[in-house]
Design an enzyme around this catalytic site. Structure first.
Site, PDB file in Angstrom:
ATOM      1  N   PHE A 310       0.869  -1.168   0.000  1.00  0.00           N
ATOM      2  CA  PHE A 310       0.000   0.000   0.000  1.00  0.00           C
ATOM      3  C   PHE A 310       0.916   1.231   0.000  1.00  0.00           C
ATOM      4  O   PHE A 310       1.379   1.677   1.054  1.00  0.00           O
ATOM      5  CB  PHE A 310      -0.897   0.015   1.229  1.00  0.00           C
ATOM      6  CG  PHE A 310      -1.909  -1.097   1.279  1.00  0.00           C
ATOM      7  CD1 PHE A 310      -3.228  -0.871   0.917  1.00  0.00           C
ATOM      8  CD2 PHE A 310      -1.557  -2.369   1.703  1.00  0.00           C
ATOM      9  CE1 PHE A 310      -4.173  -1.881   0.977  1.00  0.00           C
ATOM     10  CE2 PHE A 310      -2.489  -3.399   1.768  1.00  0.00           C
ATOM     11  CZ  PHE A 310      -3.803  -3.157   1.399  1.00  0.00           C
ATOM     12  N   ASP A 311       1.196   1.757  -1.177  1.00  0.00           N
ATOM     13  CA  ASP A 311       2.188   2.828  -1.273  1.00  0.00           C
ATOM     14  C   ASP A 311       1.775   4.079  -0.500  1.00  0.00           C
ATOM     15  O   ASP A 311       2.626   4.811   0.005  1.00  0.00           O
ATOM     16  CB  ASP A 311       2.443   3.185  -2.741  1.00  0.00           C
ATOM     17  CG  ASP A 311       3.283   2.123  -3.446  1.00  0.00           C
ATOM     18  OD1 ASP A 311       3.987   1.380  -2.751  1.00  0.00           O
ATOM     19  OD2 ASP A 311       3.230   2.041  -4.674  1.00  0.00           O
ATOM     20  N   TYR A 395       9.759   2.156  -8.659  1.00  0.00           N
ATOM     21  CA  TYR A 395       8.767   2.788  -9.531  1.00  0.00           C
ATOM     22  C   TYR A 395       8.688   4.289  -9.314  1.00  0.00           C
ATOM     23  O   TYR A 395       8.917   4.798  -8.204  1.00  0.00           O
ATOM     24  CB  TYR A 395       7.375   2.189  -9.300  1.00  0.00           C
ATOM     25  CG  TYR A 395       7.008   1.106 -10.296  1.00  0.00           C
ATOM     26  CD1 TYR A 395       6.722   1.425 -11.618  1.00  0.00           C
ATOM     27  CD2 TYR A 395       6.941  -0.238  -9.919  1.00  0.00           C
ATOM     28  CE1 TYR A 395       6.384   0.443 -12.540  1.00  0.00           C
ATOM     29  CE2 TYR A 395       6.603  -1.230 -10.833  1.00  0.00           C
ATOM     30  CZ  TYR A 395       6.325  -0.875 -12.142  1.00  0.00           C
ATOM     31  OH  TYR A 395       6.002  -1.855 -13.056  1.00  0.00           O
ATOM     32  N   TYR A 397       5.873   7.439 -10.132  1.00  0.00           N
ATOM     33  CA  TYR A 397       4.474   7.656 -10.477  1.00  0.00           C
ATOM     34  C   TYR A 397       4.199   9.140 -10.659  1.00  0.00           C
ATOM     35  O   TYR A 397       4.598   9.970  -9.830  1.00  0.00           O
ATOM     36  CB  TYR A 397       3.551   7.136  -9.373  1.00  0.00           C
ATOM     37  CG  TYR A 397       3.588   5.641  -9.178  1.00  0.00           C
ATOM     38  CD1 TYR A 397       2.852   4.796 -10.012  1.00  0.00           C
ATOM     39  CD2 TYR A 397       4.334   5.055  -8.154  1.00  0.00           C
ATOM     40  CE1 TYR A 397       2.872   3.420  -9.829  1.00  0.00           C
ATOM     41  CE2 TYR A 397       4.359   3.687  -7.964  1.00  0.00           C
ATOM     42  CZ  TYR A 397       3.628   2.873  -8.806  1.00  0.00           C
ATOM     43  OH  TYR A 397       3.651   1.513  -8.620  1.00  0.00           O
ATOM     44  N   ASP A 453     -15.447  13.432  -3.296  1.00  0.00           N
ATOM     45  CA  ASP A 453     -16.523  13.963  -2.453  1.00  0.00           C
ATOM     46  C   ASP A 453     -17.356  14.896  -3.330  1.00  0.00           C
ATOM     47  O   ASP A 453     -16.992  16.048  -3.570  1.00  0.00           O
ATOM     48  CB  ASP A 453     -15.904  14.698  -1.264  1.00  0.00           C
ATOM     49  CG  ASP A 453     -16.930  15.153  -0.246  1.00  0.00           C
ATOM     50  OD1 ASP A 453     -18.123  15.200  -0.582  1.00  0.00           O
ATOM     51  OD2 ASP A 453     -16.523  15.491   0.884  1.00  0.00           O
TER      52      ASP A 453
END
Length: 660
Positions: A310-311, A395, A397, A453
């Protein structure tokens, strides 16, 4: 090209600051002092996280800067590096007091996220282990030739691990300082490390595999070659400057208006996104963020089965946000935003050029040549880009929010860097591609979850699922050409857990319960998924239990200020079941309510030889598109492009006033 920088003014008095204004350096230092004064800090304590504790949506919407004082609060997570015990704290910066301080129970809640410094801790622990050294020696390696790579431990049913702050540590050989360790995986070997006790609990030595030897950096043999000389320069210029403005983090571009935020866990956050429609400022999204991300690997071997990270929730990977470079990471008339987070000692850490803001040409916006009235018109599209890049291990991102002239909103996640590697026999394996001689890249998924939201023309919204429906031949459809659409209203939270369907073009329409367009239709936006696979781990696995959010493309929940992270607040070594699956158990109404969409999207990556040694950019994302939000095409007022911007090698058709 211009390198300009915007920063939020630190001169705004605390009692007049907007409730969503980013924490300043002074406020981070103030939060640290409150913690220290309360006796919650010590030599062994490290700050895992410091972020703005946002007020409730209702309080923010009611805020009046001329009459109201905002209680500025910060949320802080601490860890005692000698015991592994975490503390979750909220402080009031106005009152200079601790509002709450809760111990994080590792037996039920999990652990607070990992520290960057624990990478060095884990490497030091294994480097001093005689058993680790012996395992490396069996592979013809010395300890000083191997980089230890500590990874999150997860939870796989071993109850003896509960309560221990753990990391599972693999190895990659680095034969000199320029060597790329990812090219030389030390396969079949992993150490289970207790970070607090600074000891190895167990070493798994599954198999002695040959370490791939071919070098992997992009400019080393066999990859190096002379650089091409055929690419001519491209210059992106805006002689009169950009079309947007930003002041105190409020960004205005064309008809768009929003507030920018940044968080060490969520990265870029966009707040109070609205569109000026003929003088009316119409709300669309109250808050948009990337709330979680997990990378799951498919190799079930004893030294690799645990590979799922869970990065955001385990690593707070936006702490590693890059400082962007003009002309390399962003191109054009650039404005940069610095951000300030807290380091592991609770002190402000400034990241220059962390956020890039610029405009891009995006091809044709609309065009028509009419055979009846002689119309020949075209207009060019443009989008605003708000982006940042972060690195986590192998990685890199990028997260790019796009706003378009026609009211569309997109989030695009970009993945590049170096694929995680393994040793494989020639020809590959059932779980990995051979990308270089005996070098494998395991199959894996990058699963993202966006928290949206929504606020379409107000706080009362509802969601419908729309998709194409084929109709059989009948008396009313004698030639079989008819089709229609199916519409299903999602009424409760459990009904709001949905999967995409590319075969039927399934979309989810979020509509206002109160506002109507001129055709008496509810004003709305549609969420278009990229329809990629969901989490592929077995339904009974601990991976699915801990990352249940990734088993559905859509979740819809009734707004709650405490529901921020889809896998729960404390993901590191969690036992599973937290977050969305817990929240929807109440099965509250999501009809004509203040609602939040949680959208899962991502990549299922079967690596290619072309992904080595550096992976070309891969993409995933989603689109929010207006549907009846406007009375008609909202970009009819976009002017034609100046003739000077057209091609100089072909005739310009001036009669239409535009070019393409």
């Amino acid at each position: 090209m211009t390198n300009s920088m915007f920063t939020t003014s630190a001169a705004i008095p605390m009692d007049r600051a907007h409730p969503l204004a980013r924490l300043t350096e002074e406020e981070i230092l103030g939060a640290r002092e409150i913690v220290r004064s309360a006796g919650l800090d010590a030599d062994a304590i490290r700050y895992v996280y410091v972020g703005l504790e946002e007020p409730s949506k209702q309080d923010v919407l009611a805020f009046d800067s001329t009459a109201q004082q905002v209680d500025r609060r910060a949320r802080i997570m601490l860890v005692d590096t000698t015991t592994g015990v975490g503390t979750d704290i909220v402080v009031s910066l106005n009152d200079e007091r601790v509002v709450r301080a809760d111990l994080v129970d590792p037996m039920t809640a999990g652990q607070v996220p990992l520290l960057n410094s624990e990478v060095g801790t884990a490497e030091e622990i294994v480097s001093q282990s005689a058993e680790w050294a012996a395992a490396l020696a069996r592979r013809g390696l010395r300890v000083d030739q191997v980089r230890a790579v500590p990874l999150s431990a997860g939870y796989f049913g071993d109850e003896s691990e509960i309560g221990h702050r753990l990391s599972r540590v693999g190895g990659f050989a680095q034969f000199d300082k320029d060597d790329l360790p990812w090219a030389h995986p030390v396969d079949g070997l992993v150490a289970y490390v207790d970070l607090a006790k600074r000891e190895i609990r167990r070493i798994v030595d599954d198999r002695v595999a040959p370490v791939p030897r071919e070098r992997g950096q992009w400019d080393a043999p066999p990859h190096s070659s002379s650089q091409r000389t055929t690419l001519r320069p491209i210059e992106i210029t805006q002689p009169e400057g950009p079309s947007f403005s930003i002041e105190d983090d409020v960004l205005i571009w064309e008809n768009w208006k929003l507030r920018l935020g940044f968080d060490a866990r969520e990265g870029l956050t966009l707040h109070q996104i609205s569109f000026n429609d003929a003088g009316r400022e119409r709300p669309i999204i109250y808050r948009a963020s990337l709330a979680e991300m997990i990378v799951v690997y498919a190799d079930p071997s004893p030294a690799r089965f645990y590979l799922n990270y869970f990065d955001a929730g385990e690593y707070m990977f936006f702490r590693n946000t890059n400082s962007l470079q003009l002309g390399c990471d962003c191109l054009g008339e650039i404005r940069y935003l610095d951000v300030t987070i807290a380091d592991e000692f609770g002190k402000p850490q400034r990241i220059p050029n962390a956020v890039c803001i610029h405009e891009e040409d995006y091809g044709l916006l609309w065009k028509h040549n009419d055979i009846f009235n002689g119309m020949s018109e075209s207009r060019r599209s443009r989008r605003l880009v708000i982006s940042s890049f972060t690195t986590i291990g192998n990685y890199d991102y990028g997260f790019y929010w796009y706003l378009y002239l026609d009211g569309r909103i997109e989030l695009e996640a970009k993945a590049t860097g170096v694929v995680f590697t393994s040793q494989v026999p020639h020809g590959g394996s059932p779980y990995a591609t051979e990308i270089a001689p005996e070098l494998g890249a395991p199959f894996h998924q990058h699963m993202f979850c966006a928290r949206l939201d929504m606020m379409i023309d107000g706080s009362a919204n509802f969601v419908e699922e729309h998709e194409a429906k084929r109709l059989p031949m009948s008396a009313t459809n004698p030639y079989g050409n008819a089709f229609t659409r199916s519409v299903v209203r999602l009424r409760t939270e459990k009904e709001g857990a949905r999967e995409a369907n590319a075969a039927t073009g399934r979309v989810w329409r979020v509509a206002s319960s109160d506002a109507r367009n001129r055709l008496d239709q509810p004003t709305a936006y549609e969420l278009h998924s990229n329809n990629y696979p969901l989490l592929l781990a077995d339904e009974s696995s601990s991976t699915v239990s801990r990352a249940t959010f990734a088993t559905k493309h859509l979740w819809v929940t009734k707004y709650s200020p405490d529901e921020r992270y889809p896998a729960g607040d404390f993901v590191n070594q969690s036992l599973g079941g937290g977050g969305l699956p817990d929240w929807i158990e109440a099965d509250e109404s999501i009809e004509d309510e203040n609602i939040v969409l949680w959208h899962t999207f991502g990549l299922t990556h079967f690596p290619r030889p072309e992904d080595w040694p550096v992976m070309p950019m891969d993409y995933a994302g989603f689109t929010l598109k207006p549907f009846g939000f406007f009375d008609r095409n909202p970009v009819l007022d976009v002017p034609p492009s100046p003739a000077g911007h057209c091609s100089t090698s072909a005739p310009i058709h001036a009669e239409g006033g535009g070019c393409y």
